[in-house]
Design an enzyme around this catalytic site. Sequence first.
Site, short mmCIF file in Angstrom:
data_model
loop_
_atom_site.label_atom_id
_atom_site.label_comp_id
_atom_site.label_asym_id
_atom_site.label_seq_id
_atom_site.Cartn_x
_atom_site.Cartn_y
_atom_site.Cartn_z
N THR A 34 -26.64 -3.02 14.73
CA THR A 34 -26.59 -2.53 16.12
C THR A 34 -25.30 -1.78 16.44
O THR A 34 -25.23 -1.05 17.43
CB THR A 34 -26.73 -3.70 17.11
OG1 THR A 34 -25.63 -4.61 16.92
CG2 THR A 34 -28.03 -4.44 16.91
N CYS A 38 -19.48 -8.94 19.53
CA CYS A 38 -19.78 -9.89 20.61
C CYS A 38 -18.87 -11.11 20.56
O CYS A 38 -18.16 -11.35 19.59
CB CYS A 38 -21.23 -10.39 20.49
SG CYS A 38 -22.49 -9.12 20.40
N CYS A 42 -22.48 -15.17 22.86
CA CYS A 42 -23.35 -14.11 23.38
C CYS A 42 -24.81 -14.53 23.31
O CYS A 42 -25.28 -15.07 22.30
CB CYS A 42 -23.13 -12.81 22.61
SG CYS A 42 -24.09 -11.42 23.27
N ARG A 45 -30.05 -11.31 21.14
CA ARG A 45 -30.98 -11.71 20.09
C ARG A 45 -30.22 -12.05 18.80
O ARG A 45 -29.33 -11.30 18.40
CB ARG A 45 -31.96 -10.57 19.83
CG ARG A 45 -33.05 -10.89 18.83
CD ARG A 45 -33.98 -9.71 18.72
NE ARG A 45 -35.05 -9.96 17.74
CZ ARG A 45 -36.00 -9.10 17.47
NH1 ARG A 45 -36.02 -7.92 18.08
NH2 ARG A 45 -36.94 -9.40 16.57
N ARG A 67 -18.53 -1.13 18.85
CA ARG A 67 -18.30 -1.02 20.29
C ARG A 67 -18.63 -2.37 20.95
O ARG A 67 -19.40 -3.17 20.42
CB ARG A 67 -19.17 0.08 20.90
CG ARG A 67 -20.66 -0.16 20.80
CD ARG A 67 -21.47 1.02 21.33
NE ARG A 67 -22.89 0.74 21.32
CZ ARG A 67 -23.67 0.86 20.26
NH1 ARG A 67 -23.16 1.26 19.11
NH2 ARG A 67 -24.98 0.58 20.35
N CYS A 69 -20.15 -5.26 23.16
CA CYS A 69 -21.48 -5.61 23.66
C CYS A 69 -21.50 -5.51 25.19
O CYS A 69 -20.58 -6.02 25.87
CB CYS A 69 -21.83 -7.03 23.22
SG CYS A 69 -23.35 -7.69 23.93
N CYS A 72 -22.30 -9.50 26.74
CA CYS A 72 -21.27 -10.56 26.85
C CYS A 72 -19.89 -10.00 27.17
O CYS A 72 -18.98 -10.76 27.47
CB CYS A 72 -21.21 -11.38 25.58
SG CYS A 72 -20.60 -10.50 24.12
#
Length: 352
Positions: A34, A38, A42, A45, A67, A69, A72
């Site tokens: 992704t 996080c 968090c 998923r 980058r 999230c 969270c």
Amino acid sequence: MIKARYASDDERWEAVQQRDSGADGIFYYSVRSTGVYCRPSCAARPALRKNVAFHECCADAEKAGFRACLRCKPGQPTLAERHAQVVAQACRIIDAADGAPDLDTMAQACGMSRFHFHRIFKAHTGITPKAYADAGRARRVQQGLADAPTVTDAIYAAGFNSSGRFYAASAQVLGMTPQAFRAGGSGTSIRFAIADSSLGAILVAATGKGICAILMGDDPELLVRDLQDRFPKAELRGAEADFEHTVAQVVAFVEAPQIGLDLPLDVRGTAFQQRVWQALREIPAGQTVSYAELAERVGLPKGARAIAGACAANPVAVAIPCHRVVRIDGSISGYRWGVERKHALLKREGAK
């Protein structure tokens, strides 16, 4: 040497799978598929382990090309920290108000619904906003009674809307009449006596309502001074024969905890302290709890430090068994009347 938590990748992965909020701020994890990183807690998923890497800080994750999230928000304060800021803001509003601000006003100032605000406030402080406001007014009355020209002036200056409402609650707020409190306890009669035990000297003191102090130490004179400092203008009455039986009950309980101690108490503290002290009295002899566990029981999961403060303020040793609270690893920590006495009491109770 104590091993640091989350030191290995296996421990960190377990924390991520459990969404462990206790790991927030200790490390971060990124997901290759992704491109985001996080907090461990968090709610996104779950990711596959092969796609996950761990980072010591946000800067490390961003340097690796990930980058933050959007769910969270790892670069911002945690939800718990944001809630703590809201509660601190609410406490400042209550402290600055002439009277008790209504729940809707406080919730609106904090940007929350009244129900969400009430739940967050109680979760972080252990008491409701109203109880906090009442405790603040009680504190202001106690301070004002010494300086205000009249009792009525002190009552209104503290934020009570009517003297009748204050007098109805004065026993809980002051533990005595306002006039008696203003006189430093003058007119209040307290019986006391000192006895020897295998743990040293024990001072037991009682008002007409019940036991107000059980103090332990090596120097009986210092125990009497402590009692005098607590009730500077009360009438202290010692060496009364009919009180010796009460003292004997306390000493017998110290020597043999299995016999139990069923004496009425007359102890006063903040709403939170009273809540903690009641929880302490519900711990059976022979058992211990950690400060964190006790915090959970009173509805303040992150309040272990506040629990320790309430234990330290306990005025009646053994009757309110703060000696049954230990560190999370089971080791014995500080005790108002000495760690050695705490260890001895637990050993006698057979606590593991």
